[in-house]
Every structure is written in C-alpha cells, then in structure tokens.
Design a protein around this motif. Structure first.
Motif, short mmCIF file in Angstrom:
data_model
loop_
_atom_site.label_atom_id
_atom_site.label_comp_id
_atom_site.label_asym_id
_atom_site.label_seq_id
_atom_site.Cartn_x
_atom_site.Cartn_y
_atom_site.Cartn_z
N SER A 1 0.83 -1.21 0.00
CA SER A 1 0.00 0.00 0.00
C SER A 1 0.86 1.26 0.00
CB SER A 1 -0.92 0.00 1.23
OG SER A 1 -0.13 -0.04 2.40
N ALA A 2 0.21 2.35 -0.33
CA ALA A 2 0.93 3.63 -0.43
C ALA A 2 1.47 4.06 0.93
CB ALA A 2 0.01 4.70 -0.99
N ARG A 3 2.62 4.69 0.91
CA ARG A 3 3.22 5.25 2.11
C ARG A 3 3.33 4.26 3.25
NH1 ARG A 3 2.87 11.66 1.48
NH2 ARG A 3 4.17 11.46 -0.36
N PHE A 4 3.77 3.05 2.90
CA PHE A 4 4.04 2.04 3.91
C PHE A 4 5.09 2.55 4.89
CE2 PHE A 4 6.62 -1.83 5.00
CZ PHE A 4 5.68 -2.42 5.84
N ASP A 5 6.01 3.39 4.37
CA ASP A 5 7.07 3.91 5.25
C ASP A 5 6.52 4.83 6.33
OD1 ASP A 5 6.43 5.70 3.22
OD2 ASP A 5 8.46 6.50 3.03
N HIS B 1 12.31 -9.25 6.17
CA HIS B 1 12.65 -9.08 4.76
C HIS B 1 11.62 -8.23 4.03
CE1 HIS B 1 15.58 -12.55 4.80
NE2 HIS B 1 16.22 -11.55 4.25
N ILE B 2 10.36 -8.52 4.31
CA ILE B 2 9.29 -7.79 3.65
C ILE B 2 9.39 -6.29 3.96
CG2 ILE B 2 6.79 -7.44 3.57
CD1 ILE B 2 6.59 -10.52 4.27
N VAL B 3 9.57 -6.02 5.26
CA VAL B 3 9.65 -4.61 5.69
C VAL B 3 10.85 -3.91 5.05
CG1 VAL B 3 10.09 -3.10 7.67
CG2 VAL B 3 8.41 -4.95 7.86
N ALA B 4 12.03 -4.51 5.23
CA ALA B 4 13.25 -3.85 4.74
C ALA B 4 13.20 -3.61 3.24
CB ALA B 4 14.47 -4.67 5.11
N ASP B 5 12.79 -4.64 2.49
CA ASP B 5 12.74 -4.49 1.03
C ASP B 5 11.75 -3.41 0.61
OD1 ASP B 5 14.60 -6.44 0.92
OD2 ASP B 5 13.32 -7.98 0.03
N ALA B 6 10.58 -3.41 1.25
CA ALA B 6 9.56 -2.42 0.88
C ALA B 6 10.00 -1.01 1.24
CB ALA B 6 8.23 -2.76 1.58
N ILE B 7 10.64 -0.87 2.40
CA ILE B 7 11.07 0.47 2.80
C ILE B 7 12.20 0.97 1.92
CG2 ILE B 7 12.02 1.86 4.68
CD1 ILE B 7 9.33 1.13 5.50
N VAL B 8 13.08 0.08 1.50
CA VAL B 8 14.15 0.48 0.58
C VAL B 8 13.51 1.07 -0.69
CG1 VAL B 8 15.93 -0.37 -0.98
CG2 VAL B 8 15.97 -1.03 1.42
N GLU B 9 12.47 0.42 -1.17
CA GLU B 9 11.76 0.93 -2.35
C GLU B 9 11.20 2.33 -2.07
OE1 GLU B 9 11.46 -0.11 -5.38
OE2 GLU B 9 12.27 -2.15 -5.22
N CYS B 10 10.64 2.50 -0.89
CA CYS B 10 10.10 3.83 -0.53
C CYS B 10 11.21 4.88 -0.55
CB CYS B 10 9.48 3.79 0.87
SG CYS B 10 7.98 2.80 1.00
N HIS B 11 12.35 4.53 0.05
CA HIS B 11 13.45 5.49 0.11
C HIS B 11 13.96 5.83 -1.29
CE1 HIS B 11 14.46 4.17 4.51
NE2 HIS B 11 13.41 4.97 4.45
N LEU B 12 14.06 4.81 -2.14
CA LEU B 12 14.53 5.08 -3.50
C LEU B 12 13.56 6.03 -4.21
CD1 LEU B 12 15.79 1.60 -4.81
CD2 LEU B 12 17.13 3.52 -3.97
N ALA B 13 12.27 5.83 -3.97
CA ALA B 13 11.26 6.68 -4.60
C ALA B 13 11.35 8.11 -4.07
CB ALA B 13 9.87 6.11 -4.37
N THR B 14 11.53 8.24 -2.77
CA THR B 14 11.66 9.57 -2.16
C THR B 14 12.86 10.30 -2.76
OG1 THR B 14 10.71 8.78 -0.09
CG2 THR B 14 11.96 10.83 0.01
N MET B 15 13.98 9.61 -2.82
CA MET B 15 15.20 10.23 -3.32
C MET B 15 15.11 10.55 -4.81
SD MET B 15 16.77 10.71 -0.68
CE MET B 15 16.74 10.15 1.02
N ARG B 16 14.37 9.70 -5.51
CA ARG B 16 14.16 9.94 -6.94
C ARG B 16 13.46 11.29 -7.16
NH1 ARG B 16 15.86 10.60 -10.83
NH2 ARG B 16 14.90 10.31 -12.86
N ARG B 17 12.60 11.65 -6.24
CA ARG B 17 11.90 12.93 -6.35
C ARG B 17 12.90 14.09 -6.34
NH1 ARG B 17 7.00 13.30 -2.11
NH2 ARG B 17 6.07 14.64 -3.69
N LEU B 18 14.06 13.86 -5.72
CA LEU B 18 15.08 14.90 -5.64
C LEU B 18 16.22 14.64 -6.62
CD1 LEU B 18 15.22 15.36 -1.77
CD2 LEU B 18 14.02 16.75 -3.46
#
Length: 647
Positions: A187-191, A234-251
């Motif tokens: 889901s959106a904004r899991f982080d 594993h689920i948490v870490a992998d999903a959060i890494v994706e969130c961080h990559l997306a956040t950083m991509r915005r910048l």
RNA sequence: GCGCCUGUAGCUCAGUUGGAUAGAGCGUCUGGCUACGAACCAGAAGGCCGGGUGUUCGAGUCACCCCAGGCGCACCA
C-alpha cells in the motif's frame, strides 16, 4: 575558462620568480578586494620581502618591470603596500570564451566511491536523511564534473535492531502474519505506517522493559533467516528500501549499488576480516577488566590521548561482532582488500536507463563489478566521527596506510528543528528544550519532518504561485514546473549551509522562494531563456557571434564594467567546481550560483537586450545572455537543480 | 572528566587556506512594473568578528588561556 587564465598566469610568474630570485614558492592568486582593482591580485611581494630584505613595494616594482608581457594580461599595477594587481586583456578573454566556451574536465585516474543516504530500512526518511543524501549526491556530481569516475553506494542495514523493532511491532503488537504485512507493504506510504509503528514500539519498550526479549528474539531470527519474524523483516526492509529510492528519486538522487548487511553476514565478510585483524595483531582478546572476553582494538590505534580504558570492542564476549567490525570489513571490500566479493542482481532501472544493483548471495549474470576504489568518501553524520576514526584505524593497523589515508569521513552536522517548527508540528517541548535554539529530531520518538511531507508541502506552495502566474498553461506542465521549483528550493536550502553548521530546520525559511534560495537562481536562468525565446517569437535570429564579435568588438564592448564583470563571473564555473571539490564543500557552488544569478538579475534590469539598437552591442548582449544561461544551467545541473521552462 | 565542533549586523549564515575599507539573505525604512513578466531591481540604516594574551610587515582566519553553547566518549547502530 577563468581558471585556465589563472593557471597560465601562475606559471608565468612562478618561472619568472624562479629565474630572477631563485625563489621556489607557490604563486598565490587572490581576488582583489574591489573589482575595479582588476581581476587578480598577487601578494607575492610580501612573501619575498623577508627573504630579500627589501620593502614589498620595491620588490613588486622589480617584478612588474622585469616580467615583461604575459599572454592574456593587459596591465600590471602596483597597489597598496605591494600588491600586484592584474588586469586581463578583455578582448582576448572575451574571444577565448566565445571560441571555446565549454570543455569538459580531463578524465582523472582511479575510482572514487561515495557512500551516502544509508537510512535504516524501517521507517520513512526525514530531513536529516535528506541532508545526507543531497550532500552526497551533489558531491558525486561535483566529482564527476571534475573528471572523476565515481561509484555511488547506499548501504542498507536490513538486519539491524531498527528493522527488528518494527518486526516486533507487526508480530507482537499488531499480531500480523507475514502475508498481512506483505499486503500492507504494497500500500501507499508504507514507510509512514512504519514510522508510527516504530515510535509505538519504542515507547512500548519504555513501559515494558521485559519486551526487550522480543527484540533480541527478532534480531536473532532475522540474522538466522528462519521463521515469521525473519520473513516479516525481509518484507519490511525491502519495501522500505523501495520507498526510500522513490523519495530520493523525487530529488533526482540515484545510486549504482546497494550493498546490504544481510550479504555481509551470509557471505562471511566479517569472518574474513576477523582473520586478517587477528593475524596482524590489530585486535586482541582482552583477558581482564570491563572488556574481558572481548576482542578489542587498543585505544592508542585511533586516538593519541587514549589510555587502556579506551579500547574499542570489536567482538563481544558472546562472540557477535559489533557494527564497527562489520564496517571495517565493508571498508576493506570498498578498496578491494577483503579478498571476497558480493553477487548482484538488478533491483530497478530508472527512466534514464540507469540501473541500481543490489547485493545478493546467489551468482547472477550480467552484473557489473563494484568496489576496488582508490578513494572512498563516507557521507556520515559528524556524531559518528569517533566510530569512523576506529574504522580507519582498523585499515591502518592492517598495514593499509595508503587506503587509510584515502578514506574520508565526509562529515556534516545534524538537521534539528526550530522551536517554531516544533510548535507547528504540535510537539510539546519541555521548558529546557523551548529555550534552546533547536531541538534534535528523534526517530524513536517519531519526532521529525518526513521527507515526503516536506516535498509535498513545497510542491503545494510552488503550485499556488505557478497557477497564479500561468493560469493558461496545461495542468501537467504546471505540476512539473512546481515540482522542479520545489526540489530546487529544497536542495538549495540543504546545500547553502556549510557542512559543519547545524541546520535548525524551519518551515518558514525552507518554504521561502525569495532571496538566497533555489528558485531565485532558477528564476535568473528562466529570465535569460525568456529573452532568447522572445527573440525567436518576434521573428529574430541570433547573430553570427563569431563574425560580429571580433576581438576588437569585444574590446570595445567589454570596456563596460557591467558587461565585463558578468562575463568574468560566468566564466568562473570551473574555478568554483575545483574549489568545492578541493575543500569538500558543495556550499561553495551554491553560493557561486547565487552570486551569478544576482549578477545577471542586475544586468537584466539595466540592459534591455532586445530593445538595443546598436548591432554590435546587441550582439554582445545576446551572446552574454546565452553564455550566462549555459553557465548557470551547468551550475544548477551540478547542484541537482533544474531550470523550469517558465516561472 | 576527556575529545571534537561552534561563537561574525536584530535574525539566519558566508568569508577562497594569513592580505587592501569585514560581506550576503531575511527583517526594518525609502523608491521602481503600459517592460526581455517584480519569485525582481536600486538605495538607507545596522559590526569591539565572544573576551584576553601572543606570533608578524599584516589576524575574523594561526597558537595559548578564559567565557558561553553544541556533539561525542556502549559488549546500540
């Protein structure tokens, strides 16, 4: 272009001084106090005064008389007590800039690794993480602009206590199965959800100290890789890494490779490093005192003042390795000194075709080679400088002196919150805290400004302005422009402070688009482009600069102090990059960008380019506009900021 | 207690490796849009560079000592 002239002049003076006085001293070039003193100043007469036992003014006179003509120099003047001020040959300078405006820096040997971001994958990124990532990303861009080959690494601690705490939250507090967590992770904004959960778990520990057993249990499960806890981890870490990559991509921040702690563990990186450290006596098994039973590094290895008590534990008495130990192994790997390597698989590919790789235990095909650097920059909070010293000492103790010397802790101060911003966030402050100039953020307490929230707020603020100014433009385009303004504002805000300044984050300041801000700089670029666009809209064309702006024409036009100053400022892009790389201070480039924008706004106001009727002057104005625009866009690019199509 | 960092205009910060009369932005006050669109520009006011002693031709910058603040100094990361 400016630094090429600088270098040439420097060499001319150095060889003259060598022949005339046998002096082998570095020729320092300064910027004169006032611009009407010329473009460069030499304090060399002061340096020679003692050695020659003559007054500086007399020495300066001797040099000016003796050196004769230097290419590119129009005049040498003696000023003050013995300065030699240099006036450049404006016609030649203008012509040189016109003929060879952009030339990329010569490639430099070796490979630089920059490690940055490194956010624990258990919650949303906050402004402190943004400072790290923006600083790191900008430094990468600077190094590349200076001709270095750079590899960007983002270390993922996917098996640490912070992930374990969120696992405890899902498993024990929320009673969620791995399948349920997996569903939430999609889901959106899991982080954001994890941000709150992490804070809840932390306060739960406060009230129920016995719950610490859960954390330990989860930590072990994650390390072993068995059971529900491990799966959730594993689920948490992998999903959060994706969130961080997306956040950083915005910048506009991207990475080359994500080395993970799980692979450091499973590929036994530490075991290999441990053997090396033992063999070379870099660490020893302590038999007495508080650290009895631990493998420690003697304090003397990393601190001159250290006594026996200051040894650093590398392996605990229960046999597990500390973070510093793992970091030594990782640092060895970065230099290709470990004798082991990761495997990789492609994690994702950005729109521009660039792929991020992530470490894995299974061999896979087509992965590039990472590591084996000649120089390593670790972008890490200055609060960790003690631990970084230990890591470097580890290399040195192993005999890797050269690599230890090439290991740079690229430290920066924290981002805290201004009391006003705390109030806006609804945070209650103790009497003591409210008297302080700033309040530290805390992930455990959930106290902080989340990166995505801040970016959203900036976009919203920018969009209001864009909508008001360009109501006729398509909505998609307006959104894009607002996004570019928002990231420009944010990146500039985080870059304008030098690294060792604590930023007391304040919404009002961060959301400002006027004065010393990113949008101010972007606006100058937009204005310059508007002139060129308007020219075409009105059916005009750019003149043939090469033939109109002869050396003589340049000479005539650049006699104007305003034009000359803008040209000089715009040509200092290279010097500004060099200085920022040498000092490790991206803020210098931000400052340069602002000053350049300021100079242009000034020019813009004083000289209506398109209304100019004298053809030669008009050609110069257009050429200057175009040159300024190119230089400013190049500077913005290095800062990771885009110039919007309109503002 | 020990180590590292910081102290510059009312506020937030620069200060090019020790150089000429210490600079920006914000805020305050005054003025400027029928324009290459003002997210801008021009001008004014505002300083014992925390304090002291040294080093030298020359110190905001270097050394030492004070004062004030911050951050570290885990078998956490």
């Amino acid at each position: 272009m400016f630094h090429l002239f600088e270098n040439r002049i420097q060499r001319a003076f150095a060889s003259f001084l060598q022949i005339r006085y046998g002096a082998d001293l570095p020729v320092l070039l300064e910027q004169p106090r006032q611009s009407d003193f010329g473009e460069l100043a030499l304090p060399v007469a002061f340096q020679l005064a003692k050695q020659l036992k003559k007054p500086p003014k007399a020495i300066a006179a001797g040099i000016v008389e003796g050196i004769g003509a230097v290419e590119g120099v129009a005049a040498l003047e003696i000023a003050g007590n013995g300065y030699i001020n240099i006036r450049l040959d404006r016609g030649l300078y203008g012509r040189t800039v016109l003929e060879q405006s952009s030339q990329p820096a010569a490639p430099k040997p070796g490979k630089v690794i920059v490690e940055h971001t490194n956010i624990n994958p258990n919650k949303a990124a906050h402004i402190g993480h943004l400072r790290n990532a923006v600083l790191g990303d900008t430094f990468v861009r600077l190094l590349r602009a200076a001709g270095h080959t750079v590899e960007v690494q983002n270390y993922i601690d996917n098996t640490g206590v912070q992930v374990a705490d969120v696992v405890v939250g899902f498993h024990h507090l929320e009673k969620k199965s791995p399948a349920e967590v997996e569903h939430l992770a999609g889901s959106a904004r899991f982080d954001f959800l994890c941000w709150d959960l992490y804070a809840r778990v932390s306060s739960y520990y406060q009230e129920h100290p016995e719950a610490a057993a859960w954390r330990l249990e989860a930590l072990h499960a994650i390390e072993q890789g068995h059971g529900d806890a491990a799966e959730i981890g594993h689920i948490v870490a992998d999903a959060i890494v994706e969130c961080h990559l997306a956040t950083m991509r915005r910048l506009e921040i991207t990475y080359d490779v994500l080395p993970r702690e799980s692979e450091i563990l499973h590929l036994r990186f530490w075991a290999t490093a441990f053997e090396q450290l033992k063999q070379r006596n870099a660490i020893y098994l302590e038999s007495e005192g508080k650290n009895a039973g631990c493998w420690v590094m003697p304090g003397a290895a990393f601190s001159q003042e250290a006594d026996e008590e200051d040894s650093k534990v590398i392996v605990r008495s229960n046999g597990t390795v500390t973070y510093v130990g793992k970091d030594i192994a990782y640092q060895l790997w970065k230099f290709g000194l470990l004798g082991k390597d990761f495997y990789y698989h492609a994690l994702k590919t950005y729109e521009d075709g660039h792929t991020v790789w992530v470490s894995t235990v299974e061999p896979s095909e087509g992965a590039p080679s990472f590591g084996r650097a000649t120089e390593v920059y670790n972008v890490i909070d200055s609060r960790q400088s003690y631990l970084q010293d230990v890591v470097v000492a580890g290399l040195r103790q192993l005999g890797y002196t050269a690599q230890a010397d090439q290991s740079v802790h690229f430290a920066y101060e924290m981002v805290a919150l201004s009391p006003r911003t705390c109030a806006e966030l609804g945070v209650e402050l103790s009497d003591e805290d409210s008297k302080r100039p700033y309040v530290e953020v805390s992930g455990r307490k959930g106290l902080g400004v989340k990166a995505d929230d801040l970016i959203d707020k900036l976009i919203e603020t920018a969009a209001k302005e864009v909508d008001a100014r360009h109501p006729e433009a398509p909505i998609d385009e307006r959104r894009q422009v607002a996004g570019q303004i928002a990231t420009g504002a944010l990146r500039y805000f985080l870059l304008k402070y030098t690294r060792n300044t604590v930023i007391a984050f304040d919404f009002q300041e961060a959301l400002s688009f006027e004065g010393d801000t990113g949008p101010y700089v972007q606006y100058a670029a937009v204005r310059a482009r508007n002139i060129l666009r308007k020219l075409k809209e009105r059916g005009g064309e750019l003149p043939d600069f090469e033939s109109v702006l002869t050396r003589e024409a340049m000479e005539r036009q650049l006699a104007s102090e305003d034009f000359w100053q803008l040209l000089v400022a715009a040509s200092k892009y290279g010097s500004s990059i060099e200085r920022a790389v040498a000092s490790g201070e991206p803020a210098h480039v931000a400052r340069y960008a602002f000053q350049l924008a300021q100079a242009f706004n000034n020019f813009y106001h004083a000289y209506p380019v398109l209304a100019e009727e004298n053809p030669e002057k008009r050609a110069l104005l257009l050429w200057m506009t175009q040159y300024f625009c190119a230089q400013l866009e190049e500077t913005l690019r290095v800062l990771g900021i885009r110039a919007p199509r309109y503002m």
